[in-house]
Design an enzyme around this catalytic site. Structure first.
Site, PDB file in Angstrom:
ATOM      1  N   ASN A   3      -0.550   6.201   4.743  1.00  0.00           N
ATOM      2  CA  ASN A   3       0.132   7.213   3.932  1.00  0.00           C
ATOM      3  C   ASN A   3       1.606   6.835   3.911  1.00  0.00           C
ATOM      4  O   ASN A   3       2.173   6.510   4.942  1.00  0.00           O
ATOM      5  CB  ASN A   3      -0.052   8.587   4.589  1.00  0.00           C
ATOM      6  CG  ASN A   3       0.804   9.663   3.945  1.00  0.00           C
ATOM      7  OD1 ASN A   3       1.186   9.555   2.785  1.00  0.00           O
ATOM      8  ND2 ASN A   3       1.115  10.697   4.709  1.00  0.00           N
ATOM      9  N   GLY A   4       2.212   6.865   2.722  1.00  0.00           N
ATOM     10  CA  GLY A   4       3.640   6.548   2.620  1.00  0.00           C
ATOM     11  C   GLY A   4       3.870   5.334   1.750  1.00  0.00           C
ATOM     12  O   GLY A   4       3.030   4.998   0.907  1.00  0.00           O
ATOM     13  N   GLU A  56       2.279  23.393 -13.958  1.00  0.00           N
ATOM     14  CA  GLU A  56       1.431  22.753 -12.945  1.00  0.00           C
ATOM     15  C   GLU A  56      -0.047  23.020 -13.186  1.00  0.00           C
ATOM     16  O   GLU A  56      -0.874  22.153 -13.021  1.00  0.00           O
ATOM     17  CB  GLU A  56       1.734  23.343 -11.559  1.00  0.00           C
ATOM     18  CG  GLU A  56       2.952  22.882 -10.875  1.00  0.00           C
ATOM     19  CD  GLU A  56       3.044  23.461  -9.470  1.00  0.00           C
ATOM     20  OE1 GLU A  56       3.245  24.683  -9.341  1.00  0.00           O
ATOM     21  OE2 GLU A  56       2.906  22.714  -8.510  1.00  0.00           O
TER      22      GLU A  56
END
Ligand code: M6R
Length: 620
Positions: A103-104, A495
């Site tokens: 993750n990242g 959204e």
């Protein structure tokens, strides 16, 4: 952004991993995958799209083919490379023996990729993540860490740049996972004969309430019996144990058709719990207060930094803090803050507002503020997350876990918490007498009941949305504190319904946006109380007439008993009476319902997971 999970124990790792991914899918959902590891073997499956696609695929393959008691899993929010099966995680090393999830963003991935390719290894995905799998295999197969899985994984972590959480497994060490983090979340769950890793505690909330936080640039090795924490150089360090104060039920839908609906109905409790314990014996108290009253007295300027809905809560804080404390407040989108070179010094208080406590833009704003000597106070919903950890003081919003990607209860709790910050400043600086603070607190504490009342608008809004149908665009207008509410209403609609929506300060209408008004265009107008600031009220009544005259269909949110607006409202949504500054905590609620219901009219039934979004935005 992405969710990562890891399990080592003696139970069915596949099932435990998939259950964890299901609870954490809100973090990212453009693909999902799982690797179950047993001696000499990795059983891997990954699929583009939501988790259900992976579940179907696993059923096709047959669950019996995923034997093993160690697993790593991932749901993805793409950064490098499109969402497809190949780019989905886990990634496997060239020799088929190591699996990783990430993750990242690995910022030096291009250099690492070139180095790996120069050794004749072909990378199969377009991701930055895949390099970690190959680097692990290279480190394990040769050189100083040969044959030592833990040391090999640590050596890889030490080479990565950027923000990352990476979980490593290897077929030669099937009873353990090594994981490391820098600037993205990683929590260890400590069970009985089993241990876990998750992006957040939802990964293991069904099996243990004992958790451990890892510091920056720390790695952990978990086996069924133990966990050990190291820095990337291999020195053993301490973690920070804590007990999780919510249970599995809080992470389930509880009979609602979506998490978002459930969370809207949890708003009375979210606001009540957020306020609880902050006004004791006539004094305002924050949670983790590493700022003294003297520090607060020295403040000459306040910046609020945040993103999305949290930013809108900050807009509201500006009205309240300037009014109560008479100190200038600037509110800034966190992603712009540090690049603009704002004027910060020791007398500046930066209030960082974040539900997740992980938002990379806000975190970087906090770091920039601290590097310039400013004091930072975090308003956060997630215990132990990075933003509060790096701040001087914290006020936790106690909204409970928010799973729906669109923020609802966390937003209301943020507004309430920001007001507590304003009152703490007013108290320290003496700009409000204690009885004045007590009166405002009384009013805040009366809100849960009024929120309950506002929730009774449900059916009326459902009918209204049905009548409006699949609209293509909508405008939202407000004045004073109604303006941030208008912006929040528009953001919710964008959204969830994927349609154009815009929030305006009603006074700005004549300076351009009025050109957008056409026959039957739905326009939501948030009307201030006629009692608190009558001048605002009469001005907005004129604005409603102006847009009606041009054919707009007006949806008016106004205080019960406000007869002046009735003649100009195609639809009137009445909320309980309250004071001017507190009204947004009520007027936001009908707009949350409206966004959810119009989304469904527009064909988006999965309001919990709107397209292209993720709950925690851990990349800049
Ligand atoms: O976790 P944070 O409060 O820092 O998140 C900030 C925004 O990403 C978040 O509010 C986002 O705008 C929501 N999806 C809004 O509904």
């Amino acid at each position: 952004m992405c969710a990562i999970v890891g399990y080592v124990g003696n139970a069915d790792a596949l099932q435990i991993g998939l259950d964890a991914l299901e609870r954490m899918e809100y973090r990212g959902y453009d693909s999902a995958g799982i690797a179950v590891v047993e001696p000499g073997k990795i059983h891997l499956e990954k699929k583009e799209g939501k988790l259900t696609n992976l579940l179907e695929r696993i059923d096709e393959v047959g669950r019996e083919n995923f034997s093993g008691t160690t697993c790593i899993g991932h749901t993805r929010w793409a950064t490098h490379g499109r969402p497809n099966d190949t780019n989905a995680h886990p990634h496997i090393s060239f020799d088929g023996k190591a699996a990783i999830v990430h993750n990242g963003i690995i910022e030096n991935f291009a250099t690492l990729r070139a180095e790996i390719e120069s050794q004749g290894i072909e990378l199969v995905s377009e991701t930055d993540s895949e390099v970690a799998a190959h680097l692990l295999a290279l480190a394990y197969n040769e050189g100083a860490t040969k044959g030592d899985f833990e040391a090999s994984a640590l050596s890889v972590l030490a080479r990565l740049e950027g923000a990352f959480t990476v979980l490593f497994t290897h077929v030669d060490a099937p009873d353990r996972i090594v994981a490391g983090r820098r600037s993205t979340p990683l929590i260890v769950g400590v069970g009985d004969g089993e241990n876990f890793i998750g992006s957040d505690v939802a990964a293991f909330i069904d099996r243990t309430k004992n958790a451990v936080e890892l510091g920056q640039d720390n790695a952990v090795v978990i086996t069924p019996e133990e966990y050990r924490i190291y820095d990337f150089q291999g020195n053993e360090v301490e973690g920070k144990p804590f007990t999780i104060d919510w249970d599995l039920e809080a992470a389930q839908k509880d009979g609602f058709d979506s998490f978002m609906m459930k969370e809207i109905y949890e708003q009375p409790a979210a606001v009540r719990d957020t306020l609880a314990g902050h006004f004791v014996d006539g004094r305002v108290v924050l949670d983790e207060q590493r700022l003294s009253d003297e520090d607060l007295r020295q403040v000459e300027k306040v910046f609020v930094v945040a993103c999305g809905s949290a930013y809108h809560s900050g807009l509201l804080a500006k009205y309240a803090i300037e009014h109560w404390v008479r100190v200038p407040v600037e509110i800034e989108v966190a992603s712009e803050f540090r690049y603009r070179d704002p004027v910060l010094d020791r007398q500046t208080l930066v209030v960082a507002v974040s539900q997740s406590g992980e938002t990379a833009d806000t975190l970087e704003a906090v770091r920039h503020a601290k590097s310039q000597g400013a004091r930072v106070l975090a308003v956060c919903n997630t215990n132990g997350s990075q933003i509060p950890r790096e701040s001087d003081a914290v006020l936790y919003t106690h909204a409970g876990p928010e799973i729906g990607v669109a923020s609802t209860k966390a937003f209301l709790a943020q507004v309430a918490a920001n007001y507590v910050v304003g009152l703490a400043l007013a108290q320290a600086r003496g700009t409000k007498y204690s009885d004045e603070i007590a009166t405002i607190f009384d009013e805040l504490e009366a809100l849960p009941e009024k929120i309950e009342k506002t929730l009774e608008l449900r059916q009326q809004i459902l009918d209204l949305a049905h009548e409006l149908g699949a609209v293509r665009t909508m405008l939202f207008l407000g004045r004073h504190v109604g303006y941030p509410v208008a912006c929040e209403g528009a953001l919710k609609l964008k959204e969830l319904a994927y349609i154009h929506a815009e929030g305006f300060a009603a006074g700005e209408l004549k300076h351009g946006p009025i050109a957008l008004i056409e026959d039957d265009l739905p326009v939501v107008v948030v009307v201030p109380s006629p009692h608190g600031r009558p001048v605002l009220h009469s001005k907005i009544v004129s604005n409603i007439q102006e847009i009606r005259a041009r054919g707009a269909k007006t949806i008016v949110v106004a205080e019960a008993g406000d007869e002046a607006v009735r003649p100009f409202a195609n639809y009137l949504l009445e909320i309980p009476q309250t004071s001017t500054l507190v009204q947004p905590i009520l007027s936001t609620i009908p707009l949350q319902f409206l966004a959810a219901d119009i989304a469904r009219e527009c064909g988006n039934d999965d309001i919990d997971k709107p397209r292209n979004l993720a709950k925690s935005v851990t990349v800049e």
